[in-house]
Enzyme design. Sequence first.
Site, PDB file in Angstrom:
ATOM      1  N   GLU A   1       0.283  -9.988  -1.905  1.00  0.00           N
ATOM      2  CA  GLU A   1      -1.116 -10.405  -2.014  1.00  0.00           C
ATOM      3  C   GLU A   1      -1.577 -10.396  -3.467  1.00  0.00           C
ATOM      4  O   GLU A   1      -2.328 -11.273  -3.902  1.00  0.00           O
ATOM      5  CB  GLU A   1      -1.997  -9.491  -1.159  1.00  0.00           C
ATOM      6  CG  GLU A   1      -1.794  -9.718   0.334  1.00  0.00           C
ATOM      7  CD  GLU A   1      -2.621  -8.784   1.184  1.00  0.00           C
ATOM      8  OE1 GLU A   1      -3.423  -9.270   1.996  1.00  0.00           O
ATOM      9  OE2 GLU A   1      -2.470  -7.550   1.032  1.00  0.00           O
TER      10      GLU A   1
ATOM     11  N   ALA B   1       0.831  -1.198   0.000  1.00  0.00           N
ATOM     12  CA  ALA B   1       0.000   0.000   0.000  1.00  0.00           C
ATOM     13  C   ALA B   1       0.873   1.258   0.000  1.00  0.00           C
ATOM     14  O   ALA B   1       1.968   1.272   0.567  1.00  0.00           O
ATOM     15  CB  ALA B   1      -0.922   0.004   1.209  1.00  0.00           C
TER      16      ALA B   1
ATOM     17  N   GLU C   1       2.505  -6.831   7.495  1.00  0.00           N
ATOM     18  CA  GLU C   1       1.546  -5.889   8.066  1.00  0.00           C
ATOM     19  C   GLU C   1       1.565  -5.828   9.585  1.00  0.00           C
ATOM     20  O   GLU C   1       1.276  -4.781  10.184  1.00  0.00           O
ATOM     21  CB  GLU C   1       0.133  -6.236   7.587  1.00  0.00           C
ATOM     22  CG  GLU C   1      -0.162  -5.838   6.157  1.00  0.00           C
ATOM     23  CD  GLU C   1       0.320  -6.849   5.134  1.00  0.00           C
ATOM     24  OE1 GLU C   1       0.002  -6.692   3.939  1.00  0.00           O
ATOM     25  OE2 GLU C   1       1.020  -7.819   5.522  1.00  0.00           O
TER      26      GLU C   1
ATOM     27  N   GLY D   1       0.696  -5.800   0.265  1.00  0.00           N
ATOM     28  CA  GLY D   1      -0.258  -5.893  -0.831  1.00  0.00           C
ATOM     29  C   GLY D   1       0.364  -6.334  -2.142  1.00  0.00           C
ATOM     30  O   GLY D   1      -0.321  -6.905  -2.992  1.00  0.00           O
TER      31      GLY D   1
END
Length: 331
Positions: free
Chosen positions: A181, A133, A201, A178
């Site tokens: 991910e 992010a 995270e 992310g």
Amino acid sequence: MALVLGRQALRQAMPVCLLAAEWDTAGRLTASINSTGHPAFSGGRLLNPLWSGLAPRKRFYSSDSKDDLRVRYLEGEDSGIVVVGINRPKAKNAISKNLVKMMFEAVEDIKTNNKVRSVIVCSLVPGVFCAGADLKERAKMHPSEVGPFVSKARALITELGNLPVPIIAAIDGAAIGGGLEMALACDIRIASNTAKMGLVETKLAIIPGAGGTQRLPRVIGVSLAKELIFAARVIDGIEAYRLGLVSHSVEQNNCGDAAYQRGLELAREINPQGPIAIRMAKLSINQGIEVDLSTGLAIEEACYAQVIPTKDRLEGLAAFKEKRRPHFKGE
């Protein structure tokens, strides 16, 4: 919007280590595209000679909005392969509102194009796949904006994974949070040996929010996934291969695109196969893995039934009988 160009012939004329330069050339190429989406002409001649012999595309993306995403539909023998390149060098390809928007548009275009056979998701920024992010952008968000943004990013990654064709993640650098991910949503992951991966995270007192807690255990097993997530551990491509997180770990080259090159080789292996069969195989695997064996076999039977009436199946039988290469059309 993202930039879409099909220029396989030009790509083949360049050294493989000019990948980044190639994309720059692709960006400059748009200067000769008029408002109708066709190459502009002057005095009956193409303004840009690089367009010579290239058929105009249905849709072209402009290179505004900082050119965060570049999408190429390859041509020639590689027709059917789409390369999605993330290009946010100053932000290490971090996931921003704009990048999410453009990726949604690119995914929608790919989803509705029956000529697409496979997709490679890669980075145009050396040393990084996606740093997760965009925390600088996130810090400026009102708390009420964070939840909806994370939901939209999660939806994007889900849509990417739900594309009906094989998706290959070429990880030539850091895939963190992310970024990993996103790679986990792809069907196949290829990493350079120097790439770094991790769901980190918990270092920020949050948890993976775009599918990491669900997809990582399904890929490497529950216990190992818990260990990596709890410890916010970052591993390299070699360790990722050992754990089964990636299908291939390749030695990085001087150009920094070894994973991309291996991904392109794999896409070329997939390309000649029956496109409807590939789509049905992906659907059968993805749905079957989530249910018991008996239900999974029923799903396989239903998917198999979809390929029986196709022209491609008859072409495959004819090619086998005539000892020639089949020419599948996706019909």
